[in-house]
Design an enzyme around this catalytic site. Structure first.
Site, mmCIF file in Angstrom:
data_model
loop_
_atom_site.group_PDB
_atom_site.id
_atom_site.type_symbol
_atom_site.label_atom_id
_atom_site.label_comp_id
_atom_site.label_asym_id
_atom_site.label_seq_id
_atom_site.Cartn_x
_atom_site.Cartn_y
_atom_site.Cartn_z
ATOM 1 N N SER A 434 0.804 -1.217 0.000
ATOM 2 C CA SER A 434 0.000 0.000 0.000
ATOM 3 C C SER A 434 0.843 1.276 0.000
ATOM 4 O O SER A 434 0.314 2.360 -0.158
ATOM 5 C CB SER A 434 -0.938 0.021 1.211
ATOM 6 O OG SER A 434 -0.210 0.052 2.425
ATOM 7 N N LYS A 477 -6.249 5.052 7.916
ATOM 8 C CA LYS A 477 -5.105 5.799 7.402
ATOM 9 C C LYS A 477 -5.422 7.286 7.278
ATOM 10 O O LYS A 477 -4.626 8.141 7.676
ATOM 11 C CB LYS A 477 -4.685 5.224 6.046
ATOM 12 C CG LYS A 477 -4.067 3.838 6.140
ATOM 13 C CD LYS A 477 -3.759 3.262 4.769
ATOM 14 C CE LYS A 477 -3.096 1.898 4.891
ATOM 15 N NZ LYS A 477 -2.803 1.286 3.581
#
Length: 576
Positions: A434, A477
């Site tokens: 990611s 996030k």
């Protein structure tokens, strides 16, 4: 392709069209398993048919009393009305035991469906014991459910292999044999066998099923299979209606207060957050029970309201918040260096999700990723991999990112720059792909010598063509970076770049939504690395009409390979 700045309405599920449904949930009818779990219901219906010769079924579900009880309740009405007349009694005379099959007596079945989360051999097979020199036989669960279906958790049998071997043989042979539970002590008297007509449903999670398949490959391949689906699609109001009826059933079965109409939008928001998808609703009974039971502690007027759910969630977050607060403190105190203002060449804010052993919640926080480029042999060094702190998936993402950039530059000359990429102040293993979008952008910055805006954090994976792919934990996030920016005071230019394919996974906390709504924080969705790089540097990724990032990188490479060549204005560099 252009990046899209998301509106605040896209950051949470839209509940407005369903308000009429929420107002009428109390009037909705009872729901059955075939409406919520049609595939599982079909498998159970097949397994319960009298003419079916298959005696074993494997079922993927949580190995808890909640799920075993639900499955048993679903199986009971599916069994044929005419069940076999099995049973009888044992007669003990002069140290001789005889079996009398009469359909009645102590060993006649008493349950058509029985389940146990955990069971010992004596409870399953029954026992032989002596009291005042009088020998007695005690039936077990296998006798009570004879002629019906037994539902057991896999972990019970995997941890007691001898019990499993005996149970399997008895079911296959359709005969119950009395055996000693202690292999070193024989039975005091031989006991005649009796007829056994039993089917077994083995319930386990993925790990238990995997272990069982390794131990019993033939049985696992021949057994009927089913699974309790933990979520359902949500595309229209009919789907939501089914889910509301499902939740209503749980509140009634667990004697919980009913939900007020204003509680449904909040529960829907928490549900979407749990599934990480605006188009999926959870069917996980244990999760729903936990949410409703906690909210019941804050009930108002004997109802679960929106405030009840919010207070329960706020209390949970506060109880679990110590590690997150310590992480933020380290950044605010300068112990972990994260910049949220200014611009820096070769430095970017990536986003990570941390999972601590024993902690129930994943936590999102920014990670400083840096890259330096220098004259060398063209090698791209992944420092995490070099020191064995990078996992295989992270290494794969790095290789894909490097392959894309080399292909994109279309060099007809040696690549003279080596680059080193590292997660700064990271002392544990880094895995996952990611961060590959952030790593590619920081590599472009280092090679082009153009600074990256530190007010923007990045998450996303890339493929070999530069397209941005979805990642997990997008909500955590975004919120992790927002918290840091918010503590330092928002500038109105801060935000996060996410993959466009992750937009449907968004269900952000209300403080983030409010900041986006007021223009103090931003979320951009991108489909290609060119969009992210342009947004981060303020310079076009590729534009033949003006100076762009690829041209800058190509010119640096050309200058390094030919030190005597003069540097031309940008509009003349591509004439050749």
């Amino acid at each position: 392709m252009t990046n899209i700045k998301l509106d605040w309405q896209a950051l949470q599920p839209n509940n407005t069209p369903y308000q009429a449904l929420f107002n009428s949930v109390a009037e909705l009818s009872h729901i059955t398993m075939d409406e919520v779990q049609p595939r599982l219901y079909g498998g159970l219906s097949l397994f319960c048919q009298a003419e079916l010769r298959q005696s074993f079924m494997l079922l993927k579900a949580e190995e808890s009393d909640t799920y075993l009880s639900l499955l048993s309740e679903a199986i009971a009405p599916l069994l044929p009305e005419n069940h076999p007349n099995i049973g009888g009694y044992y007669q003990i005379e002069h140290q001789t035991i005889t079996w009398h099959p009469s359909g009645e007596g102590l060993f006649a079945p008493t349950e058509r469906v029985a389940y146990r989360d955990w069971i010992e051999p004596e409870q399953l097979f029954g026992n032989i014991y002596s009291h005042q020199n009088v020998l007695q036989l005690q039936p077990g669960l296998i006798h009570q459910a004879n002629g019906g279906i037994l539902v057991l958790s896999l972990r019970t049998l995997l941890s007691q292999p001898l019990m499993w071997v005996r149970l399997k043989q008895m079911i296959i042979q359709r005969r119950f044999d009395w055996l000693s539970h202690d292999e070193n002590r024989p039975l005091p008297l031989p006991v005649p066998s009796m007829e056994l007509n039993l089917r077994l449903v083995l319930v386990g999670d993925r790990l238990s099923l995997e272990e069982f398949q390794a131990i019993e490959p033939e049985l696992a391949n021949s057994a009927l299979y089913g699974e309790f689906e933990l979520d359902m699609p949500f595309h229209e109001e009919d789907d939501l209606t089914v889910w509301c009826r499902y939740v209503k059933n749980i509140t009634q079965q667990q004697n919980l207060p009913p939900l007020n109409s204003d509680a449904w939008p909040e529960l829907l928001k928490q549900a979407v957050r749990y599934t990480d998808d605006q188009f999926r609703l959870p069917l996980d009974i244990q999760w729903l029970q936990q949410k409703l039971e906690m909210a019941a502690n804050y009930q108002q007027n004997k109802q679960i309201t929106e405030d009840s759910l919010q207070q329960a969630e706020d209390s949970r977050m506060w109880r679990h918040g110590y590690l997150a607060e310590r992480s933020i403190d380290e950044i605010l105190q300068g112990q972990v260096l994260i910049r949220t203002q200014g611009s820096v060449i070769g430095q970017i804010n990536g986003l990570s999700v941390l999972e601590y052993p024993g902690h129930p919640d994943p936590m999102g926080e920014p990670s400083r990723i840096s890259c330096v480029a220098h004259l060398g042999d063209g090698e791209f060094i992944d420092v995490e991999r070099k020191v064995e702190l990078g996992g295989n998936i992270h290494a794969k993402g790095m290789m894909i990112m490097q392959a894309y950039l080399i292909s994109e530059l279309k060099l007809d000359q040696p690549q003279p720059f080596s680059a080193s990429i590292v997660f700064e102040q990271s002392y544990g293993e880094v895995d996952g792909d990611s961060a590959s979008l952030a790593e590619l952008c920081v590599l472009i910055s280092a090679l082009s010598q153009q600074p990256i805006d530190q007010q923007i954090a990045v998450t996303g994976a890339v493929d070999q063509f530069g397209y941005v792919q979805p990642i997990g934990g997008v909500n955590e996030k975004i919120e992790g970076f927002f918290r840091i920016c918010n503590y330092r005071s928002l500038t109105g230019h801060q935000g996060v770049i996410i993959p466009a394919s992750n937009v449907q996974h968004l269900c952000l906390n209300q403080d983030v939504v409010d900041a986006v709504k007021s223009g103090q924080f931003h979320i951009w969705s991108v489909e290609h690395v060119s969009e992210a790089a342009s947004l981060l540097t303020g310079i076009p990724y590729y534009d033949p009409q003006k100076e762009h990032l690829l041209a800058m990188i190509y010119e640096r490479i050309t200058q390094a390979n030919n030190h005597e060549r003069p540097r031309l204005p940008w509009f003349l560099r591509w004439l050749g």
